[in-house]
Structure formats: C-alpha cells, structure tokens
Design an enzyme around this catalytic site. Structure first.
Site, PDB file in Angstrom:
ATOM      1  N   LYS A 173       0.881  -1.182   0.000  1.00 49.00           N
ATOM      2  CA  LYS A 173       0.000   0.000   0.000  1.00 49.00           C
ATOM      3  C   LYS A 173       0.904   1.212   0.000  1.00 49.00           C
ATOM      4  CE  LYS A 173      -1.824   2.995   2.007  1.00 49.00           C
ATOM      5  NZ  LYS A 173      -1.600   4.424   1.615  1.00 49.00           N
ATOM      6  N   GLU A 211       9.313   1.294  10.991  1.00 54.26           N
ATOM      7  CA  GLU A 211      10.363   2.297  10.737  1.00 54.26           C
ATOM      8  C   GLU A 211       9.677   3.642  10.845  1.00 54.26           C
ATOM      9  OE1 GLU A 211      13.472   1.774  10.235  1.00 54.26           O
ATOM     10  OE2 GLU A 211      13.711  -0.246   9.417  1.00 54.26           O
ATOM     11  N   CYS A 270      13.496  10.715   7.108  1.00 56.37           N
ATOM     12  CA  CYS A 270      13.169  10.329   8.489  1.00 56.37           C
ATOM     13  C   CYS A 270      14.349  10.524   9.429  1.00 56.37           C
ATOM     14  CB  CYS A 270      12.718   8.880   8.507  1.00 56.37           C
ATOM     15  SG  CYS A 270      13.860   7.805   7.618  1.00 56.37           S
ATOM     16  N   GLU A 295       8.689  16.155  15.062  1.00 59.65           N
ATOM     17  CA  GLU A 295       9.200  15.998  13.697  1.00 59.65           C
ATOM     18  C   GLU A 295       8.483  16.978  12.761  1.00 59.65           C
ATOM     19  OE1 GLU A 295       8.427  12.241  11.733  1.00 59.65           O
ATOM     20  OE2 GLU A 295      10.494  12.248  11.009  1.00 59.65           O
TER      21      GLU A 295
HETATM   22  P1  NAD Z   1       2.213   8.623   7.431  1.00 60.67           P
HETATM   23  O1  NAD Z   1       2.378   7.828   8.680  1.00 60.67           O
HETATM   24  O2  NAD Z   1       1.179   9.649   7.386  1.00 60.67           O
HETATM   25  O3  NAD Z   1       1.886   7.647   6.217  1.00 60.67           O
HETATM   26  C1  NAD Z   1       2.707   6.549   5.909  1.00 60.67           C
HETATM   27  C2  NAD Z   1       1.859   5.487   5.244  1.00 60.67           C
HETATM   28  O4  NAD Z   1       0.897   5.028   6.192  1.00 60.67           O
HETATM   29  C3  NAD Z   1       1.069   5.984   4.032  1.00 60.67           C
HETATM   30  O5  NAD Z   1       1.050   4.967   3.058  1.00 60.67           O
HETATM   31  C4  NAD Z   1      -0.316   6.196   4.599  1.00 60.67           C
HETATM   32  O6  NAD Z   1      -1.344   6.073   3.651  1.00 60.67           O
HETATM   33  C5  NAD Z   1      -0.402   5.060   5.600  1.00 60.67           C
HETATM   34  N1  NAD Z   1      -1.394   5.259   6.672  1.00 60.67           N
HETATM   35  C6  NAD Z   1      -1.874   6.413   7.166  1.00 60.67           C
HETATM   36  N2  NAD Z   1      -2.791   6.159   8.137  1.00 60.67           N
HETATM   37  C7  NAD Z   1      -2.865   4.814   8.259  1.00 60.67           C
HETATM   38  C8  NAD Z   1      -3.611   3.944   9.106  1.00 60.67           C
HETATM   39  N3  NAD Z   1      -4.474   4.392  10.004  1.00 60.67           N
HETATM   40  N4  NAD Z   1      -3.410   2.611   8.982  1.00 60.67           N
HETATM   41  C9  NAD Z   1      -2.534   2.116   8.089  1.00 60.67           C
HETATM   42  N5  NAD Z   1      -1.805   2.900   7.249  1.00 60.67           N
HETATM   43  C10 NAD Z   1      -1.969   4.239   7.340  1.00 60.67           C
HETATM   44  O7  NAD Z   1       3.640   9.183   7.080  1.00 60.67           O
HETATM   45  P2  NAD Z   1       4.025  10.096   5.815  1.00 60.67           P
HETATM   46  O8  NAD Z   1       3.562  11.461   6.101  1.00 60.67           O
HETATM   47  O9  NAD Z   1       3.633   9.438   4.542  1.00 60.67           O
HETATM   48  O10 NAD Z   1       5.616  10.004   5.876  1.00 60.67           O
HETATM   49  C11 NAD Z   1       6.337  10.793   6.731  1.00 60.67           C
HETATM   50  C12 NAD Z   1       6.690  10.027   7.980  1.00 60.67           C
HETATM   51  O11 NAD Z   1       7.360   8.807   7.660  1.00 60.67           O
HETATM   52  C13 NAD Z   1       7.650  10.789   8.843  1.00 60.67           C
HETATM   53  O12 NAD Z   1       7.279  10.647  10.187  1.00 60.67           O
HETATM   54  C14 NAD Z   1       8.972  10.095   8.597  1.00 60.67           C
HETATM   55  O13 NAD Z   1       9.909  10.241   9.610  1.00 60.67           O
HETATM   56  C15 NAD Z   1       8.551   8.700   8.407  1.00 60.67           C
HETATM   57  N6  NAD Z   1       9.560   7.937   7.661  1.00 60.67           N
HETATM   58  C16 NAD Z   1      10.316   7.029   8.315  1.00 60.67           C
HETATM   59  C17 NAD Z   1      11.300   6.337   7.644  1.00 60.67           C
HETATM   60  C18 NAD Z   1      12.153   5.312   8.356  1.00 60.67           C
HETATM   61  O14 NAD Z   1      12.794   4.518   7.692  1.00 60.67           O
HETATM   62  N7  NAD Z   1      12.184   5.305   9.664  1.00 60.67           N
HETATM   63  C19 NAD Z   1      11.516   6.564   6.298  1.00 60.67           C
HETATM   64  C20 NAD Z   1      10.727   7.507   5.644  1.00 60.67           C
HETATM   65  C21 NAD Z   1       9.743   8.195   6.355  1.00 60.67           C
END
Ligand code: NAD
Length: 491
Positions: free
Chosen positions: A184, A259, A293, A394
């Site tokens: 997804k 992650e 991240c 963040e």
């Molecule tokens: P997000 O958590 O909003 O979304 C990430 C994914 O989760 C998307 O595909 C989204 O559709 C899905 N999602 C959202 N709500 C959900 C739910 N209730 N149940 C299941 N899936 C759901 O994050 P974002 O804004 O897309 O990305 C930014 C975040 O990701 C930042 O916090 C960043 O630090 C983190 N990130 C971490 C890493 C790592 O390796 N640690 C790498 C990249 C980004």
C-alpha cells in the site's frame, strides 16, 4: 536539455492484483499532482477494504501455490532480472519520483546505485539463509535442527518521501524470503510503486506474489493493518500511524516491523573541520527538502563556535538553489503537498513564539513559475532550546533548529533527550571523542564526520519511538522468516 516529461494526461493507473491491472471495486480514483506545479499527473485507482481483501486472497493463493515451489536459486534469478529491468528503466523511474513527489532530478538520478544495489544484495541473500543443526542433551538418539520458514503474507505500507528506494526496501527482502505481499504505497506518491509492480511481473514472479493497492491510509492502509489474513506488517511512516498499526495488529497477533520518524541530533564540536561540518550537517537537514526520516534536524553546536556555525550554516542554506525538481541545477525541490507546507510554516511560527529566531529562510517562495508549487526556503532557527516543540517534534521539512552546548556530556544528554532514536551525527577530529559519542547517542545509526550515508550491508532502524526491526544488513531477510524447530527421535 528539455525538462518536459509528459505522462499521458488523464490516464488512470490501476491497482495490481493477482497479476492483473484492475480498477478499484468501488470504481473510485484519486488525483496524483506534481508538487512543483500543482498540475494533475494522473488519476489513480483508490483501493479500499474490498480491494485489500482481494489482494490478500491473491497473495495467500500465491504463497500456498506456485511461489512456494520456487527454489532459492529461482527467486534469486527473478530478483536479478528485476534489478536489470529497474536499471534499464532507471531514467523513467527518476523522472517519475521527481514529478510525483518533487525531489530534484539530480537526487533521484543519484540513487541508481542504491536502488539497483539493494535488489542485487537481496538477490544474494536468497541463497544464504539457513537453519542450524543443534547438538542437544536429550536422552537417546535425538536429532534436532531448525528450519527457516517464510512468515506468509506481508502487508507493506510505505511513505512518499523516497518512493523508489523505500518500495525496493520492502519488496527486495520479502521476495528473497519467499513471502508474498500486498503493498500500500503512500497516496501522495503512488506511481513509482505501481510501475515497479508491473516490472515485478515482467521479471517472472508469479501473479499474486506482489499486489499493489494504492489508497488512503485510513481506508486501504487501515484495512491491511487489521486484516487477519496478513501475517506481518512492514510499515514505514510517522510514529502516530505506527501507534495505530500496533493497535490494529492485535486481532491476529501480527508480527510488525516499524520504521518511524525521528528528530535526530547532529553534534558539532569546536574541533570539527567546519567546512565539512557546515555542508554535511546542512545537507543532513535540508537534503530532500528535509523530508528524510533520519534528517539531522537538531544541530547541537559547541558554544565557542556557535555564532560562527550559525552564520556559516545560514549562508550555506541561503545559497542552495531551490526550484522545480525537473531542472538539473535544482538542489532543493518543493515539499510534497500544500498540507505539508502549511505544517512546516506552522512549526516556524511555533519556533518564533517559543523564542527562536530566523537566521535565513522561514518563507515560501512565490517567484514567477514557483508560485503554484509547494516551495519553502531552507530555514535556520537559532537560539533554539532542546525542550522547544521545534526541537522535539518531527517537522519533516527543511528546518534546522540550532542549539548550543558546553561539554560532551551535555551534548550526549541533549542528543538523547527526545522520544526518538533513529539517526545521529558527530563532527570532530578527535577520534576518542567520536567513539565516545557514537556509543553514547541512543539511536539506530550514528554517522561520524558524514551524515545520512546508507548501504545495503548496513542495518538501519530505530531505537525508542523510532520503531523496531532493521532494514538492510545481512539479517534483513530474517525479519520475514520464522524459526521452526524439528526434533527427531531416531529409534
Ligand atoms: P504517514 O504515517 O502519514 O503515512 C505513511 C503510510 O501510512 C502511508 O502509506 C499512509 O497512507 C499510511 N497510513 C496512514 N494512516 C494509516 C492507518 N491508520 N493505517 C494504516 N496505514 C496508514 O507518514 P508520511 O507522512 O507518509 O511520511 C512521513 C513520515 O514517515 C515521517 O514521520 C517520517 O519520519 C517517516 N519515515 C520514516 C522512515 C524510516 O525509515 N524510519 C523513512 C521515511 C519516512
């Protein structure tokens, strides 16, 4: 060179389920827009719980069916073929990432070795996972050993900030392990994952091994996270969503790999090579427009060089060329969406109210040609304290909070005074100090005299609220295997 790259306007990018390109059951679509221009790039089929159901069923059939009979060598052959296909199509992937999420083309092109290298690394791991024979102390002639079994159907949920490499980071080890998956991708940048899903089929993986279902997090993501037919969720995203996924996993006691986000410290000692530290720490926070991240967003600077460092970092930030990602000269692209831009501007306001001051940046770009995009100048906030919200939460944008310290002990204490523990940096020419700080910083990775370097052999993941599980490294595939003990009474 032309900067034009046109996707067929109005085309609908379908879901990939059971090897077929299919519309969403409910017939809905959502828009994918270019963050540099606001222009419509494509319509994308919007999956929901019904599509997730079909995709999980397809993944289960493939897991129990043809895919289970693939030998490690056959899995390896397919992964190597996929690496070749991604290599052949790399320019198109670079453009797609640039158009869909905004990263500069120089940056997306520069990820060739990382993307292809990861796929070839996981191909290598196909033939090198094994169980153990176990000399036991049981009475009689009892032989014991372990088998490594693939966990089953994996649900992979990815963010938008590095579409190609974060998708490969999920697909590679899952395929090496013999699991199947429902992917997804993030709704803000789903196109690369769909294209990669097509190449997976071209590479010879059976239908249903990789299913790609874009959709909203609260619908498709939540349905995947709670589905009882999914054995493990591999999630990369925010800590807030990570907490929801933990809740959703309890129905069938799903395995999880999380992650999550970070607020990583980057510690600059007075004895550092300042030319290297300014550029390294600068790109450690402004690179990918701060949407990384592990970005080193809390810059801790030893007091004697604090003013000089802030001035030099501000000059560095102001000189970065911000523009459309499609221009090869661009160093900093737009942020991914209007929502993300508003969030960043709001944090800058919070920082000012908390008593920090803007040394450079802090404003949107509204020059001709950029007004329609989500552009913000790289921003340096000085006079920050570690207990301010701008140092604890963040922001996920090009905003550095610069904080002074007096001793190495204080630097370590400040570095660790956060709920997160993903990355960290140390800049010093004193080897003993470098080792001490590397040990003292409680995070999954510490970079010394560099920032953000990644390689398939180097494990990556979080301490504390930055999550658990490790991606990359020799043991990554183990995240998708479970251990079965076999005990045989030989007469
Ligand atoms: P997000 O958590 O909003 O979304 C990430 C994914 O989760 C998307 O595909 C989204 O559709 C899905 N999602 C959202 N709500 C959900 C739910 N209730 N149940 C299941 N899936 C759901 O994050 P974002 O804004 O897309 O990305 C930014 C975040 O990701 C930042 O916090 C960043 O630090 C983190 N990130 C971490 C890493 C790592 O390796 N640690 C790498 C990249 C980004």
């Amino acid at each position: 060179m032309s900067y034009e790259y046109n996707l067929p306007a109005g085309t609908v990018w379908n879901l990939i389920i059971d090897g077929k390109s299919v519309p969403a059951v409910a017939g809905r679509t959502f828009e994918s827009r270019n963050p540099a221009t606001g222009e419509l790039l494509a319509l994308v089929a919007e999956g929901d719980a019904q599509d997730i159901e079909l995709a999980v069923q397809a993944a289960r059939r493939a897991f129990d069916g043809p895919w289970s009979r693939f030998t490690p060598f056959q899995r390896q052959e397919c992964l190597l073929k996929l690496a070749d296909l991604v290599d052949e199509n790399f320019e198109a992937f670079s453009l797609l990432d640039t158009l869909d999420m905004g990263a500069p083309i120089s940056f997306t092109r520069g990820r060739r070795q990382r993307a292809i290298g990861m796929l070839r690394f996981y191909a290598g791991l196909c033939t090198s996972t094994n169980g153990e024979t176990l000399p036991n102390s049981l009475p009689g002639n009892v032989f014991s050993y372990t088998l490594k079994d693939p966990i089953g159907v994996v649900g992979a949920i990815t963010p938008w900030n590095a579409p190609l490499t974060s998708t490969i980071w999920k697909i590679g080890p899952v395929l090496a392990s013999g699991c199947t998956m429902v992917l997804k991708p993030a709704e803000d940048a789903p196109l690369t994952a769909l294209r990669l899903g097509e190449l997976v089929l071209e590479a010879g993986f059976p239908p249903g091994v990789v299913n790609v279902v874009p959709g909203l997090g609260a619908e498709a993501g939540a349905a995947l996270a709670s589905h009882r037919g999914v054995d493990k969720i591999a999630f990369t995203g925010s800590d807030e969503t990570g907490r929801k996924i933990i809740e959703a996993s309890k129905g069938n006691i799903k395995r999880l790999m999380l992650e999550l986000g970070g607020k990583s410290p980057d510690v600059i000692f007075a004895d550092a090579d300042l030319d290297a530290a300014v550029a390294g720490a600068g790109m450690g926070v402004f690179g990918n427009t701060g949407q990384i991240c592990s970005a080193g967003t809390r810059i801790l600077v030893e007091r004697p060089i604090y003013d000089e460092f802030v001035a030099r970092l501000s000059d560095f930030a102001a000189a970065l060329r911000v523009g459309k990602g499609i221009d090869p000269a661009t160093q900093i692209g737009p942020v991914v969406s209007a929502k993300q831009l508003n969030r960043i501007m709001n944090y800058i306001d919070i920082g000012l109210r908390e008593g920090a001051s803007i040394k450079t940046g802090g404003a949107r770009l509204d020059d001709d040609g950029l007004r329609e995009g989500h552009f913000i100048r790289p921003t340096v906030l000085a006079g920050a304290r570690n207990d301010m919200r701008i140092a604890q939460e963040e922001i996920f944008g090009p905003v550095a909070s610069v904080i002074p310290f007096d001793t190495a002990e204080e630097a370590a204490a400040l570095a660790n005074a956060t709920q997160f523990g993903l990355g960290g940096g140390v800049w010093t020419q004193n080897l003993a100090k470098a080792h001490l700080m590397a040990k003292a910083i409680r995070s999954g990775t510490v970079w010394v005299n560099c920032y953000g370097l990644l390689d398939p052999v180097i494990p990556f993941g979080g301490y504390k609220a930055s999550g658990y599980g490790r991606e990359s490294g020799l043991h990554h595939v183990e995240e998708y295997l479970q251990t079965k003990s076999v005990v045989i009474q030989n007469g």
